[in-house]
Design a protein around this motif. Sequence first.
Motif, PDB file in Angstrom:
ATOM      1  N   ASN A  58       0.793  -1.117   0.107  1.00 34.07           N
ATOM      2  CA  ASN A  58      -0.082  -0.055   0.119  1.00 34.07           C
ATOM      3  C   ASN A  58       0.618   1.236   0.062  1.00 34.07           C
ATOM      4  O   ASN A  58       1.372   1.650   0.939  1.00 34.07           O
ATOM      5  N   SER A  60      -0.049   4.065  -1.776  1.00 36.32           N
ATOM      6  CA  SER A  60      -0.776   5.160  -2.215  1.00 36.32           C
ATOM      7  C   SER A  60      -0.443   6.502  -1.710  1.00 36.32           C
ATOM      8  O   SER A  60      -0.325   7.581  -2.549  1.00 36.32           O
ATOM      9  N   GLU A  64       0.688   9.719  -3.869  1.00 32.36           N
ATOM     10  CA  GLU A  64       0.249  11.124  -3.826  1.00 32.36           C
ATOM     11  C   GLU A  64       1.137  12.146  -3.504  1.00 32.36           C
ATOM     12  O   GLU A  64       1.229  13.039  -3.976  1.00 32.36           O
ATOM     13  N   CYS A  81       3.434   3.832 -11.901  1.00 35.86           N
ATOM     14  CA  CYS A  81       2.560   4.655 -12.124  1.00 35.86           C
ATOM     15  C   CYS A  81       2.969   5.880 -12.990  1.00 35.86           C
ATOM     16  O   CYS A  81       4.104   6.281 -12.975  1.00 35.86           O
ATOM     17  N   GLU A  89      -7.189   9.082 -10.580  1.00 35.69           N
ATOM     18  CA  GLU A  89      -7.135   8.818  -9.257  1.00 35.69           C
ATOM     19  C   GLU A  89      -7.984   9.809  -7.988  1.00 35.69           C
ATOM     20  O   GLU A  89      -8.767   9.524  -7.436  1.00 35.69           O
ATOM     21  N   LEU A  90      -6.921  10.929  -8.152  1.00 34.32           N
ATOM     22  CA  LEU A  90      -7.369  12.189  -6.971  1.00 34.32           C
ATOM     23  C   LEU A  90      -8.516  12.875  -7.803  1.00 34.32           C
ATOM     24  O   LEU A  90      -8.813  13.758  -7.019  1.00 34.32           O
ATOM     25  N   ASP A  92     -11.310  11.945  -7.626  1.00 33.84           N
ATOM     26  CA  ASP A  92     -12.218  11.468  -6.491  1.00 33.84           C
ATOM     27  C   ASP A  92     -11.698  12.025  -5.267  1.00 33.84           C
ATOM     28  O   ASP A  92     -10.714  11.404  -4.915  1.00 33.84           O
ATOM     29  N   ASP A  94     -12.405  11.408  -2.497  1.00 37.42           N
ATOM     30  CA  ASP A  94     -12.326  10.377  -1.242  1.00 37.42           C
ATOM     31  C   ASP A  94     -10.975   9.598  -1.184  1.00 37.42           C
ATOM     32  O   ASP A  94     -10.665   9.075  -0.383  1.00 37.42           O
ATOM     33  N   ASN A  95     -10.319   9.735  -2.411  1.00 37.42           N
ATOM     34  CA  ASN A  95      -9.148   8.864  -2.753  1.00 37.42           C
ATOM     35  C   ASN A  95      -8.151   9.636  -2.232  1.00 37.42           C
ATOM     36  O   ASN A  95      -6.901   9.169  -1.951  1.00 37.42           O
ATOM     37  N   ALA A  96      -7.994  11.112  -1.864  1.00 39.74           N
ATOM     38  CA  ALA A  96      -6.892  12.016  -1.638  1.00 39.74           C
ATOM     39  C   ALA A  96      -6.953  11.740   0.004  1.00 39.74           C
ATOM     40  O   ALA A  96      -7.797  11.795   0.854  1.00 39.74           O
ATOM     41  N   GLN A  97      -5.409  11.635   0.465  1.00 48.35           N
ATOM     42  CA  GLN A  97      -5.045  11.599   2.040  1.00 48.35           C
ATOM     43  C   GLN A  97      -4.637  12.907   2.309  1.00 48.35           C
ATOM     44  O   GLN A  97      -4.206  12.920   3.464  1.00 48.35           O
TER      45      GLN A  97
END
Length: 451
Positions: A58, A60, A64, A81, A89-90, A92, A94-97
């Motif tokens: 993981n 992700s 980012e 990637c 991906e970003l 959305d 909700d996918n951003a941390q």
Amino acid sequence: MDFQSCLYAIAEELGSEDLAALKFLCLDYIPHKKQETIEDAQKLFLRLREKGMLEEGNLSFLKELLFHISRWDLLVNFLDCNREEMVRELRDPDNAQISPYRVMLFKLSEEVSELELRSFKFLLNNEIPKCKLEDDLVNKSLLGKIEDYERSSTERRMSLEGREELPPSVLDEMSLKMAELCDSPREQDSESRTSDKVYQMKNKPRGYCLIINNHDFSKAREDITQLRKMKDRKGTDCDKEALSKTFKELHFEIVSYDDCTANEIHEILEGYQSADHKNKDCFICCILSHGDKGVVYGTDGKEASIYDLTSYFTGSKCPSLSGKPKIFFIQACQGSNFQKGVPDEAGFEQQNHTLEVDSSSHKNYIPDEADFLLGMATVKNCVSYRDPVNGTWYIQSLCQSLRERCPQGDDILSILTGVNYDVSNKDDRRNKGKQMPQPTFTLRKKLFFPP
């Protein structure tokens, strides 16, 4: 390459400026005090592993981070990637941390010019020690001060939508000053970005976004005097939905009208001509219909001149929009000719349904006056394509490009150039036809839509 070796290899490629940027982006997870001992990327990765942000299988969060500091080479070489995948991906939230607010602050710091830096040093003379003011990283120090303030009890109220609600303070004034100076990319040929080079885009909402969406042309077909028997425009609701979502995210007030006759289109625009746009920054009108040279058709088959429609908003006729950008996006054919392309079988996208066209000489399409932008789906005399299932080539590409590139700080003309490239690469397999959009403008300044 195993997990540990991968982290080590990436850390070896990151310099001191990269590390400073990564540390700032990680402040939500590793506070200032605990960052003081982090002197290289390996130690930063170790802290992130302790926090559970980096785990084998993981990566992700690391992807980012590298994306936001523009180290796309490391994404490709070590994490399998690329930039385009991360953009998708970003898209959305909700996918951003990493919080959008922190990303925004980071981008502002990256865009500070030397002239702005000197202004910040003066403003910060009583806030940051002089030894740090002499450092070129003063912009990072400024962000640190903003962060200290952000962690107060008002932190959750601090957002792009409601910053004006915070109680005044020196730090808040500095933050607002920074946003005022840096809310759009600086000119390539200038040290500073001043109001005479960039259109203001600060009001909420930015302005009205009208969407005139013509789908049902049964009235035109019932009129025996009509020479053209216009089909219903299947797929146009997909365009309406995409435009509504896109410009709502860009802080416009969406107003949509369905199945309008030519006279109704004129009446709608006359209504907004007389509206008060004093507290608005911009006006947008999107028309989705059939069309021909210089005109769009109402659902009754009658013509509405594009020139006449845009002329409602000249400075003399609509004073409250004087000096502000007036933008029209027209999805309609401008003739019945097909633009021919050279066949390239490897480049065709397989279609399981038939494409349709929106067609069935006037003056120039926009007034000879400043601050207009007209985005046409196609050049004069030619058709434009509409997928009955997914919407039109032009509007779908336009909306996707705006959603992806406005957050990156691209101006509207750069975005429309990219739309030209995207649409021109599409093919009508049946007719071997092509489509080339055509922007026309009298803009005097750079135009950005900060999200």
